[in-house]
Design an enzyme around this catalytic site. Sequence first.
Site, mmCIF file in Angstrom:
data_model
loop_
_atom_site.group_PDB
_atom_site.id
_atom_site.type_symbol
_atom_site.label_atom_id
_atom_site.label_comp_id
_atom_site.label_asym_id
_atom_site.label_seq_id
_atom_site.Cartn_x
_atom_site.Cartn_y
_atom_site.Cartn_z
ATOM 1 N N ASN A 16 -27.317 -55.821 56.107
ATOM 2 C CA ASN A 16 -26.422 -54.916 56.844
ATOM 3 C C ASN A 16 -25.523 -54.074 55.921
ATOM 4 O OD1 ASN A 16 -24.706 -56.904 56.036
ATOM 5 N ND2 ASN A 16 -24.083 -57.566 58.075
ATOM 6 N N HIS B 258 -19.931 -55.054 53.268
ATOM 7 C CA HIS B 258 -19.055 -56.168 53.644
ATOM 8 C C HIS B 258 -17.610 -55.706 53.638
ATOM 9 C CE1 HIS B 258 -16.922 -60.039 53.357
ATOM 10 N NE2 HIS B 258 -16.252 -59.502 52.351
ATOM 11 N N GLU C 41 -10.920 -63.005 48.324
ATOM 12 C CA GLU C 41 -12.104 -62.258 47.871
ATOM 13 C C GLU C 41 -11.764 -61.334 46.700
ATOM 14 O OE1 GLU C 41 -13.699 -60.415 51.379
ATOM 15 O OE2 GLU C 41 -14.322 -62.339 52.226
ATOM 16 N N TYR D 194 -19.771 -67.170 50.193
ATOM 17 C CA TYR D 194 -20.030 -67.341 51.627
ATOM 18 C C TYR D 194 -19.913 -68.810 52.054
ATOM 19 C CZ TYR D 194 -21.475 -62.491 52.473
ATOM 20 O OH TYR D 194 -21.496 -61.127 52.647
ATOM 21 N N LYS E 229 -23.861 -54.029 49.509
ATOM 22 C CA LYS E 229 -24.801 -55.138 49.326
ATOM 23 C C LYS E 229 -26.104 -54.644 48.681
ATOM 24 C CE LYS E 229 -22.934 -57.767 53.258
ATOM 25 N NZ LYS E 229 -23.280 -58.633 54.409
HETATM 26 N N1 LIG Z 1 -27.407 -64.412 62.778
HETATM 27 C C1 LIG Z 1 -27.524 -64.025 61.502
HETATM 28 N N2 LIG Z 1 -28.754 -63.942 60.934
HETATM 29 C C2 LIG Z 1 -28.901 -63.560 59.649
HETATM 30 N N3 LIG Z 1 -27.870 -63.219 58.845
HETATM 31 C C3 LIG Z 1 -26.632 -63.261 59.367
HETATM 32 C C4 LIG Z 1 -26.389 -63.665 60.712
HETATM 33 N N4 LIG Z 1 -25.060 -63.614 60.956
HETATM 34 C C5 LIG Z 1 -24.492 -63.198 59.798
HETATM 35 N N5 LIG Z 1 -25.422 -62.987 58.849
HETATM 36 C C6 LIG Z 1 -25.210 -62.512 57.464
HETATM 37 O O1 LIG Z 1 -24.076 -63.193 56.944
HETATM 38 C C7 LIG Z 1 -23.040 -62.271 56.629
HETATM 39 C C8 LIG Z 1 -21.704 -62.910 56.913
HETATM 40 O O2 LIG Z 1 -21.611 -63.159 58.286
HETATM 41 P P1 LIG Z 1 -20.261 -62.925 59.102
HETATM 42 O O3 LIG Z 1 -20.405 -63.637 60.399
HETATM 43 O O4 LIG Z 1 -19.104 -63.260 58.218
HETATM 44 O O5 LIG Z 1 -20.358 -61.372 59.413
HETATM 45 P P2 LIG Z 1 -19.437 -60.173 58.991
HETATM 46 O O6 LIG Z 1 -18.037 -60.673 58.828
HETATM 47 O O7 LIG Z 1 -19.691 -59.062 59.937
HETATM 48 O O8 LIG Z 1 -20.090 -59.792 57.601
HETATM 49 P P3 LIG Z 1 -19.465 -59.748 56.167
HETATM 50 O O9 LIG Z 1 -18.745 -61.095 55.964
HETATM 51 O O10 LIG Z 1 -20.660 -59.587 55.237
HETATM 52 O O11 LIG Z 1 -18.553 -58.569 56.163
HETATM 53 C C9 LIG Z 1 -23.344 -61.050 57.490
HETATM 54 O O12 LIG Z 1 -22.801 -59.864 56.996
HETATM 55 C C10 LIG Z 1 -24.869 -61.015 57.435
HETATM 56 O O13 LIG Z 1 -25.340 -60.459 56.202
#
Ligand SMILES: Nc1ncnc2c1ncn2[C@@H]1O[C@H](COP(=O)(O)OP(=O)(O)OP(=O)(O)O)[C@@H](O)[C@H]1O
Length: 150
Positions: free
Chosen positions: A127, A130, A141, A61, A23
């Site tokens: 974070n 992904h 994806e 997303y 990211k």
């Molecule tokens: N509570 C939150 N506050 C802010 N950003 C969030 C929060 N939860 C998720 N995100 C953001 O949205 C992304 C997608 O959320 P998801 O719940 O799919 O998490 P993930 O599956 O662990 O991450 P990713 O899809 O990026 O691998 C997260 O990686 C993070 O960048």
Amino acid sequence: MEAPATFMEQPAIFVERTLAIIKPDAIDQSAAILRFIEDHGFAILQQRRLHMTPEQCSDFYAEHYGKMFFPSLVSFMSSGPIIAMVLAKENSILEWRDLLGPTSSHRARETHPESLRAIYGTDDQRNAVHGSDSQKGAEREIRFFFPDGK
Ligand SMILES: Nc1ncnc2c1ncn2[C@@H]1O[C@H](COP(=O)(O)OP(=O)(O)OP(=O)(O)O)[C@@H](O)[C@H]1O
């Protein structure tokens, strides 16, 4: 003496593909992250550096549309370049998700200190990396970033 194992008795090995993203917040650490990926035995089948538009991020997303963090997630993911990759390895979807650690970088530092998000992530949103969360998700994806298979 036991008969030698036949072909049918060998355990099947399924090389699985997953979609990984470095990211925008971790793009300056991409050399170390790419090394980490290769050190863990993943083959990088395809790789692309790009700067996503807010529209592309909203599409990617889409499942999070309507959540409180959606606008800032779109703004973050379109704030700079990313690297999208197709990784291949046996059980790659689960293994890559494991190496990422929990979504929140704070939580990752508490519970999975060796994970990529613990090392390179900042907070709940920034974070670093992904990974696809299912075979269906990985297919979608991979097509999203590599529509021609290139
Ligand atoms: N509570 C939150 N506050 C802010 N950003 C969030 C929060 N939860 C998720 N995100 C953001 O949205 C992304 C997608 O959320 P998801 O719940 O799919 O998490 P993930 O599956 O662990 O991450 P990713 O899809 O990026 O691998 C997260 O990686 C993070 O960048």
